[in-house]
Design a protein around this motif. Sequence first.
Motif, PDB file in Angstrom:
ATOM      1  N   ARG B 138       0.845  -1.295   0.067  1.00  0.00           N
ATOM      2  CA  ARG B 138      -0.004  -0.054  -0.139  1.00  0.00           C
ATOM      3  C   ARG B 138       0.839   1.476  -0.064  1.00  0.00           C
ATOM      4  N   THR B 144      -5.131   4.619   5.655  1.00  0.00           N
ATOM      5  CA  THR B 144      -5.398   3.378   6.338  1.00  0.00           C
ATOM      6  C   THR B 144      -4.294   2.414   5.980  1.00  0.00           C
ATOM      7  N   PHE B 145      -3.664   1.956   7.017  1.00  0.00           N
ATOM      8  CA  PHE B 145      -2.649   0.898   6.729  1.00  0.00           C
ATOM      9  C   PHE B 145      -1.634   1.159   5.767  1.00  0.00           C
ATOM     10  N   MET B 148       1.545  -1.155   4.335  1.00  0.00           N
ATOM     11  CA  MET B 148       1.383  -2.495   4.740  1.00  0.00           C
ATOM     12  C   MET B 148       1.036  -3.364   3.238  1.00  0.00           C
ATOM     13  N   ASP B 150      -0.721  -6.252   0.975  1.00  0.00           N
ATOM     14  CA  ASP B 150      -2.255  -6.317   0.808  1.00  0.00           C
ATOM     15  C   ASP B 150      -2.213  -7.333  -0.521  1.00  0.00           C
ATOM     16  N   THR B 197     -12.224  -1.657  16.580  1.00  0.00           N
ATOM     17  CA  THR B 197     -11.108  -0.851  15.802  1.00  0.00           C
ATOM     18  C   THR B 197     -11.617   0.421  16.777  1.00  0.00           C
ATOM     19  N   GLN B 245       3.340  -9.390  11.258  1.00  0.00           N
ATOM     20  CA  GLN B 245       1.805  -8.658  10.783  1.00  0.00           C
ATOM     21  C   GLN B 245       2.098  -7.648   9.725  1.00  0.00           C
ATOM     22  N   LYS B 248      -1.950  -6.052   5.888  1.00  0.00           N
ATOM     23  CA  LYS B 248      -3.149  -5.518   6.512  1.00  0.00           C
ATOM     24  C   LYS B 248      -4.012  -6.790   6.964  1.00  0.00           C
TER      25      LYS B 248
END
Lengths: 281, 281
Positions: B138, B144-145, B148, B150, B197, B245, B248
């Motif tokens: 991303r 958002t995120f 990360m 995807d 969340t 981790q 996403k």
Amino acid sequence: MSFLERIDECNTHDLAAFRPFEVEGVRYGWVRHDLAERLAGFGEVFAVSANAVVLSPALRDFAARSEAVERAVRVLESEGRIVGRRDEFYPVTQAFAALPVLQIERAAVPHFGVLAFGVHMNAFVRTRNGLQMWVARRAADKPTFPGMLDNAVAGGQPIGIGLRENLLKECHEEAGIPPEIAQRATSVGALSYCKETRNGLKPDVLYCFDLELPADFVPSNTDGEVEEFLLWPITRVAETVRDSQAFKPNCNLVIIDFLVRHGVIPPEHRDYLPICLGLRR
Amino acid sequence: MSFLERIDECNTHDLAAFRPFEVEGVRYGWVRHDLAERLAGFGEVFAVSANAVVLSPALRDFAARSEAVERAVRVLESEGRIVGRRDEFYPVTQAFAALPVLQIERAAVPHFGVLAFGVHMNAFVRTRNGLQMWVARRAADKPTFPGMLDNAVAGGQPIGIGLRENLLKECHEEAGIPPEIAQRATSVGALSYCKETRNGLKPDVLYCFDLELPADFVPSNTDGEVEEFLLWPITRVAETVRDSQAFKPNCNLVIIDFLVRHGVIPPEHRDYLPICLGLRR
């Protein structure tokens, strides 16, 4: 008629008719109340209360537990309470990968409501006109579900043999698929259901496999358990599952999962999410 | 580290922190208690009690409900309680195939804990050395995120557009995949999870697709949301999901399902059944 009806048929049960079957403080199965009352007669093997059937804690290991339960099962067979011995032992376990606490004759498994495992394989062919699936018709003299439609290859999972080893064995016995082709089968997931039957409770896990067969390969049964193999367009398979009870009940689940994974049941289907969830409980 | 940890991370929530959001006597979502107290200030839109946030029954149809909730959402945005307006509306519904009772701005969806839908596609290549998967990173400036990993293509599902239509649009925008290739994508099932969340509760359904790409096709982003595409051996993808981790969170679920369906996670895996069940709740 609907796919959800097929799923519901495999999940019809009433746990109020059963009491837990426990070993070392853990529940491994469910025993119908009338059988539980009879098991109270085997005081050295089972401690029976209104709330549970508990395997005697004096039976401390796999061998001792297995032998004691086998002796009781033999008596229950002589009384006609358990029929259809297969001389095939199933693990009593909470998960396939876990160590079993004992083993038990296959015919006794539903009477104790123990988790059982099976391998089911859909064999399919890609053609210019779309997917086709090989469907098996069970022999008319099979003791269970004679004459009904079935997955191309399927079998229960006995103790002491690997899942893939079992699949290759069943591929040979049921459909004459040689190992060099059978080993191309892809494992595609596990389904679960819990069905009450005349014999007890069946909380089953089905390990599913897909095998794409060469267009010129024709399955042929070698063990007498399959009467014929039919190569059907996938739409005919789907309609037969959805609109009839022609298939052995749990085979419907394996086919519905195939239809979802291959896009034959589209995500816009009104029951799509309940179908995906319903196949795994 | 384990695949089950990735699944659990998407299902961490405590419903005690929420109260039901109801329309016409049916629960459609979950509202955190502090937001519920604030919604009591919109007496013409919501009837708020200790047990529920009920949409006013005076709002009788889709248009009236949608307009009233939109007005309230605009106020909540001006107060900084809801941020990140997308100007994209989501259906409020119990199932994708059902008629929605209203529509709501995407940024407000988790605040009302409403079921949301998305399309996620894994793009893969078959090579002589086995499966490879295209992984997207991303863009660093995504709200958002950012940065990360995807799925190759993924997007939320707004109201008024079909799932496949949305997928083809996202294939073009995110990965430069032309429609003649994108339409070969196979729908392979739906996953569900429920994650708490900072913004509220996300009970989400992910419609999953597989696309086998030609070996010489290289995805290229066209909307600035993807920084780079990486072609990884499937074992590297699996290890990255299992041991880190880096993805996403919900993309892990889509990959784990792919790994199960393609036999990369074998049925002998100690967590196989919990994985299969855990992806669909």
